[in-house]
Scaffold this motif. Structure first.
Motif, PDB file in Angstrom:
ATOM      1  N   VAL A 185       0.770  -1.377  -0.016  1.00  0.00           N
ATOM      2  CA  VAL A 185       0.127   0.080  -0.092  1.00  0.00           C
ATOM      3  C   VAL A 185       0.879   1.198   0.089  1.00  0.00           C
ATOM      4  CG1 VAL A 185      -1.803  -1.114   1.302  1.00  0.00           C
ATOM      5  CG2 VAL A 185      -0.247  -0.031   2.533  1.00  0.00           C
ATOM      6  N   ARG A 186       2.116   1.199   0.052  1.00  0.00           N
ATOM      7  CA  ARG A 186       3.250   2.454  -0.296  1.00  0.00           C
ATOM      8  C   ARG A 186       2.661   2.935  -1.569  1.00  0.00           C
ATOM      9  NH1 ARG A 186       8.932   0.124   1.162  1.00  0.00           N
ATOM     10  NH2 ARG A 186       7.913  -1.437  -0.327  1.00  0.00           N
ATOM     11  N   HIS A 187       2.491   2.083  -2.521  1.00  0.00           N
ATOM     12  CA  HIS A 187       2.172   2.415  -4.049  1.00  0.00           C
ATOM     13  C   HIS A 187       0.753   3.049  -4.186  1.00  0.00           C
ATOM     14  CE1 HIS A 187       5.986   1.034  -5.846  1.00  0.00           C
ATOM     15  NE2 HIS A 187       5.926  -0.121  -5.019  1.00  0.00           N
ATOM     16  N   ASP A 188       0.616   4.195  -4.815  1.00  0.00           N
ATOM     17  CA  ASP A 188      -0.691   4.916  -5.134  1.00  0.00           C
ATOM     18  C   ASP A 188      -0.913   4.716  -6.608  1.00  0.00           C
ATOM     19  OD1 ASP A 188       0.891   6.647  -5.830  1.00  0.00           O
ATOM     20  OD2 ASP A 188      -0.165   8.300  -4.894  1.00  0.00           O
ATOM     21  N   MET A 189       0.028   4.309  -7.139  1.00  0.00           N
ATOM     22  CA  MET A 189      -0.492   3.694  -8.495  1.00  0.00           C
ATOM     23  C   MET A 189       0.318   2.602  -9.014  1.00  0.00           C
ATOM     24  SD  MET A 189       1.798   6.375 -11.090  1.00  0.00           S
ATOM     25  CE  MET A 189       3.656   6.140 -11.160  1.00  0.00           C
ATOM     26  N   HIS A 190      -0.247   1.975 -10.332  1.00  0.00           N
ATOM     27  CA  HIS A 190       0.274   0.795 -10.782  1.00  0.00           C
ATOM     28  C   HIS A 190       0.390   1.117 -12.202  1.00  0.00           C
ATOM     29  CE1 HIS A 190      -1.142  -1.994  -7.396  1.00  0.00           C
ATOM     30  NE2 HIS A 190      -0.293  -1.231  -7.099  1.00  0.00           N
ATOM     31  N   VAL A 191       1.592   0.685 -12.823  1.00  0.00           N
ATOM     32  CA  VAL A 191       1.763   0.770 -14.129  1.00  0.00           C
ATOM     33  C   VAL A 191       2.240  -0.759 -14.653  1.00  0.00           C
ATOM     34  CG1 VAL A 191       3.069   1.583 -16.033  1.00  0.00           C
ATOM     35  CG2 VAL A 191       2.344   2.989 -14.385  1.00  0.00           C
ATOM     36  N   ASN A 192       1.293  -1.599 -15.392  1.00  0.00           N
ATOM     37  CA  ASN A 192       1.317  -2.730 -15.574  1.00  0.00           C
ATOM     38  C   ASN A 192       1.424  -3.128 -17.016  1.00  0.00           C
ATOM     39  OD1 ASN A 192       1.183  -3.476 -12.901  1.00  0.00           O
ATOM     40  ND2 ASN A 192      -0.888  -3.616 -12.769  1.00  0.00           N
ATOM     41  N   ILE A 193       1.668  -4.266 -17.426  1.00  0.00           N
ATOM     42  CA  ILE A 193       1.347  -4.853 -18.965  1.00  0.00           C
ATOM     43  C   ILE A 193       0.529  -5.883 -18.667  1.00  0.00           C
ATOM     44  CG2 ILE A 193       2.406  -5.843 -20.914  1.00  0.00           C
ATOM     45  CD1 ILE A 193       4.872  -4.487 -20.459  1.00  0.00           C
ATOM     46  N   VAL A 194      -0.734  -5.731 -19.737  1.00  0.00           N
ATOM     47  CA  VAL A 194      -1.932  -6.633 -19.676  1.00  0.00           C
ATOM     48  C   VAL A 194      -1.688  -7.399 -21.269  1.00  0.00           C
ATOM     49  CG1 VAL A 194      -4.438  -7.324 -19.996  1.00  0.00           C
ATOM     50  CG2 VAL A 194      -3.137  -5.443 -18.190  1.00  0.00           C
ATOM     51  N   SER A 195      -1.458  -8.589 -21.307  1.00  0.00           N
ATOM     52  CA  SER A 195      -1.685  -9.252 -22.509  1.00  0.00           C
ATOM     53  C   SER A 195      -2.802 -10.383 -22.745  1.00  0.00           C
ATOM     54  CB  SER A 195      -0.099 -10.213 -22.439  1.00  0.00           C
ATOM     55  OG  SER A 195       0.787  -9.244 -22.436  1.00  0.00           O
ATOM     56  N   PHE A 196      -3.397 -10.309 -24.187  1.00  0.00           N
ATOM     57  CA  PHE A 196      -4.337 -11.538 -24.472  1.00  0.00           C
ATOM     58  C   PHE A 196      -3.607 -12.082 -25.549  1.00  0.00           C
ATOM     59  CE2 PHE A 196      -6.451  -8.101 -22.335  1.00  0.00           C
ATOM     60  CZ  PHE A 196      -7.466  -8.701 -21.519  1.00  0.00           C
ATOM     61  N   GLU A 197      -3.742 -13.434 -25.445  1.00  0.00           N
ATOM     62  CA  GLU A 197      -3.563 -14.267 -26.825  1.00  0.00           C
ATOM     63  C   GLU A 197      -4.629 -14.030 -27.687  1.00  0.00           C
ATOM     64  OE1 GLU A 197      -0.600 -15.674 -27.226  1.00  0.00           O
ATOM     65  OE2 GLU A 197       0.097 -15.077 -25.229  1.00  0.00           O
ATOM     66  N   PRO A 198      -4.520 -14.570 -29.206  1.00  0.00           N
ATOM     67  CA  PRO A 198      -5.557 -14.267 -29.873  1.00  0.00           C
ATOM     68  C   PRO A 198      -6.886 -15.134 -29.588  1.00  0.00           C
ATOM     69  CG  PRO A 198      -3.675 -14.696 -31.131  1.00  0.00           C
ATOM     70  CD  PRO A 198      -3.473 -14.683 -29.811  1.00  0.00           C
ATOM     71  N   GLY A 199      -7.991 -14.284 -29.346  1.00  0.00           N
ATOM     72  CA  GLY A 199      -9.201 -14.829 -28.831  1.00  0.00           C
ATOM     73  C   GLY A 199      -9.365 -14.704 -27.167  1.00  0.00           C
ATOM     74  N   GLY A 200      -8.396 -14.056 -26.735  1.00  0.00           N
ATOM     75  CA  GLY A 200      -8.508 -13.998 -25.266  1.00  0.00           C
ATOM     76  C   GLY A 200      -9.524 -12.788 -25.129  1.00  0.00           C
ATOM     77  N   ALA A 201     -10.068 -12.420 -23.763  1.00  0.00           N
ATOM     78  CA  ALA A 201     -11.325 -11.450 -23.863  1.00  0.00           C
ATOM     79  C   ALA A 201     -11.155 -11.109 -22.231  1.00  0.00           C
ATOM     80  CB  ALA A 201     -12.588 -12.088 -24.101  1.00  0.00           C
ATOM     81  N   ILE A 202     -11.688 -10.148 -22.139  1.00  0.00           N
ATOM     82  CA  ILE A 202     -12.473  -9.481 -20.795  1.00  0.00           C
ATOM     83  C   ILE A 202     -13.943  -9.862 -20.896  1.00  0.00           C
ATOM     84  CG2 ILE A 202     -12.919  -7.753 -19.205  1.00  0.00           C
ATOM     85  CD1 ILE A 202     -10.212  -6.373 -20.228  1.00  0.00           C
ATOM     86  N   PRO A 203     -14.339 -10.762 -20.401  1.00  0.00           N
ATOM     87  CA  PRO A 203     -15.553 -11.193 -20.735  1.00  0.00           C
ATOM     88  C   PRO A 203     -16.775 -10.625 -19.860  1.00  0.00           C
ATOM     89  CG  PRO A 203     -14.571 -12.987 -19.333  1.00  0.00           C
ATOM     90  CD  PRO A 203     -13.466 -11.669 -19.521  1.00  0.00           C
ATOM     91  N   PHE A 204     -16.497  -9.543 -19.285  1.00  0.00           N
ATOM     92  CA  PHE A 204     -17.484  -8.742 -18.731  1.00  0.00           C
ATOM     93  C   PHE A 204     -17.237  -7.344 -18.679  1.00  0.00           C
ATOM     94  CE2 PHE A 204     -14.196  -9.648 -15.629  1.00  0.00           C
ATOM     95  CZ  PHE A 204     -14.169  -8.668 -14.649  1.00  0.00           C
ATOM     96  N   PRO A 205     -18.070  -6.431 -18.574  1.00  0.00           N
ATOM     97  CA  PRO A 205     -17.805  -4.802 -18.364  1.00  0.00           C
ATOM     98  C   PRO A 205     -17.443  -4.538 -16.929  1.00  0.00           C
ATOM     99  CG  PRO A 205     -20.166  -5.275 -18.958  1.00  0.00           C
ATOM    100  CD  PRO A 205     -19.644  -6.598 -18.370  1.00  0.00           C
ATOM    101  N   GLU A 206     -15.839  -4.344 -16.810  1.00  0.00           N
ATOM    102  CA  GLU A 206     -15.282  -3.964 -15.908  1.00  0.00           C
ATOM    103  C   GLU A 206     -15.795  -2.723 -15.374  1.00  0.00           C
ATOM    104  OE1 GLU A 206     -11.035  -4.022 -15.178  1.00  0.00           O
ATOM    105  OE2 GLU A 206     -10.980  -5.856 -16.541  1.00  0.00           O
ATOM    106  N   THR A 207     -16.339  -2.253 -14.310  1.00  0.00           N
ATOM    107  CA  THR A 207     -16.599  -0.998 -13.752  1.00  0.00           C
ATOM    108  C   THR A 207     -16.225  -0.752 -12.465  1.00  0.00           C
ATOM    109  OG1 THR A 207     -18.676  -1.370 -15.179  1.00  0.00           O
ATOM    110  CG2 THR A 207     -18.679   0.592 -13.634  1.00  0.00           C
ATOM    111  N   HIS A 208     -15.228   0.069 -12.490  1.00  0.00           N
ATOM    112  CA  HIS A 208     -14.582   0.346 -11.143  1.00  0.00           C
ATOM    113  C   HIS A 208     -13.989   2.009 -10.748  1.00  0.00           C
ATOM    114  CE1 HIS A 208     -11.010   0.054 -13.620  1.00  0.00           C
ATOM    115  NE2 HIS A 208     -11.408  -1.429 -13.762  1.00  0.00           N
ATOM    116  N   VAL A 209     -13.604   2.194  -9.693  1.00  0.00           N
ATOM    117  CA  VAL A 209     -13.196   3.603  -9.276  1.00  0.00           C
ATOM    118  C   VAL A 209     -12.088   3.928 -10.177  1.00  0.00           C
ATOM    119  CG1 VAL A 209     -11.986   2.840  -7.320  1.00  0.00           C
ATOM    120  CG2 VAL A 209     -13.235   5.194  -7.394  1.00  0.00           C
ATOM    121  N   MET A 210     -10.878   3.096 -10.436  1.00  0.00           N
ATOM    122  CA  MET A 210      -9.641   3.415 -10.942  1.00  0.00           C
ATOM    123  C   MET A 210      -9.772   4.118 -12.159  1.00  0.00           C
ATOM    124  SD  MET A 210      -9.279   0.485  -9.091  1.00  0.00           S
ATOM    125  CE  MET A 210      -8.747  -0.743 -10.166  1.00  0.00           C
TER     126      MET A 210
END
Length: 275
Positions: A185-210
């Motif tokens: 919790v010392r960190h107040d931001m994250h910078v990440n890398i997100v990867s999807f293989e062909p056909g991969g999905a986020i299968p729901f609508p993410e809805t959040h405060v960030m």
């Protein structure tokens, strides 16, 4: 093979159609790679041999927490005073060329995929000692201090050194590389890398405060932004305000990857005393 898209500037011909995928709405913005031309670049004080595309900045009533630049540094260019705000923390992510980062007296060579977290009030310099133009993302945020919690230390790593963790139930089609410990919790931001293989999905609508900044490093996908499905590809940038629904389908034929900013681990600000 890993690749990272970097803008090249220039100007389109007079014969090109004006219609494009650029969008700016009350919930999100899309800056396609074609919008990053020579005429929209900016300069910074105390830098030599640089130009940048400023692709995100705090705007009242829209996104609030961060700025993001794509900085291009010519051979011999750089700065001994890159950051003028002592309250700003930053992440550097190199997408082309090689840069020499001196951070708290220690010298680091950052090749494509190189990543550095820089806490507020750090002493650092950045120079291109090579023979090729270098490009990097610079994500900046005003660090939110909390009484009794230390500021996180600086660290330097790379895309190749951080394992992509499989999201549950996806058989590796969706992975996230977390460069900072998500439980720290010392960190107040994250910078990440997100990867999807062909056909991969986020299968729901993410809805959040960030709120999010998403720069597509590689591949293509169809991305849900609020109520709109938008095609995106390497070199595009998406800017999402808090609670904007999002999802995606990776279109192939290769991986779809993006650099992701989000604000984390802090109370919602209720009064000026906590700003």
């Amino acid at each position: 093979m890993t690749s990272y898209y970097a803008p090249h500037g220039g100007l389109p011909p007079q014969t090109q159609l004006t219609t494009d995928r650029a969008r700016f709405t009350t919930a999100y913005a899309v800056l396609p790679k074609g919008t990053m031309t020579d005429i929209v670049t900016s300069l910074l004080p105390f830098w030599e041999g640089m130009r940048m595309w400023l692709i995100a900045r705090p705007l009242s009533g829209f996104a609030e927490t961060f700025s993001q630049y794509i900085v291009e540094v010519s051979p011999g260019g750089g700065s001994d005073r890159p950051e003028l705000d002592p309250g700003a923390e930053g992440v550097l992510f190199v997408v082309s060329g090689t840069l020499e980062l001196t951070l708290s007296g220690e010298v680091h060579q950052l090749a494509p995929g190189g990543y550095a977290f820089i806490p507020p009030s750090s002493e650092w310099t950045l120079h291109n000692r090579g023979d090729e133009v270098a490009s990097f993302h610079w994500i900046r945020k005003a660090y939110q201090h909390v009484d009794g919690i230390d500021v996180p230390p600086a660290f330097v790593t790379s895309d190749a050194e951080v394992e992509g963790l499989e999201m549950p139930g996806t058989d590796g089609a969706w992975r996230t590389q977390r460069f900072a410990d998500p439980t720290d919790v010392r960190h107040d931001m994250h910078v990440n890398i997100v990867s999807f293989e062909p056909g991969g999905a986020i299968p729901f609508p993410e809805t959040h405060v960030m709120e999010h900044g998403l720069y597509v490093l590689e591949g293509k996908a169809v991305y849900l932004l609020n109520e709109d499905w938008v095609e995106v590809e390497a070199g595009d940038f998406m800017w999402l305000r808090a609670f904007c629904p999002q999802a995606c389908y990776a279109g192939g034929p290769g991986r779809f990857r993006y650099l992701l900013y989000k604000d984390v681990n802090r109370h919602a600000t209720l009064s000026r005393q906590f700003v």
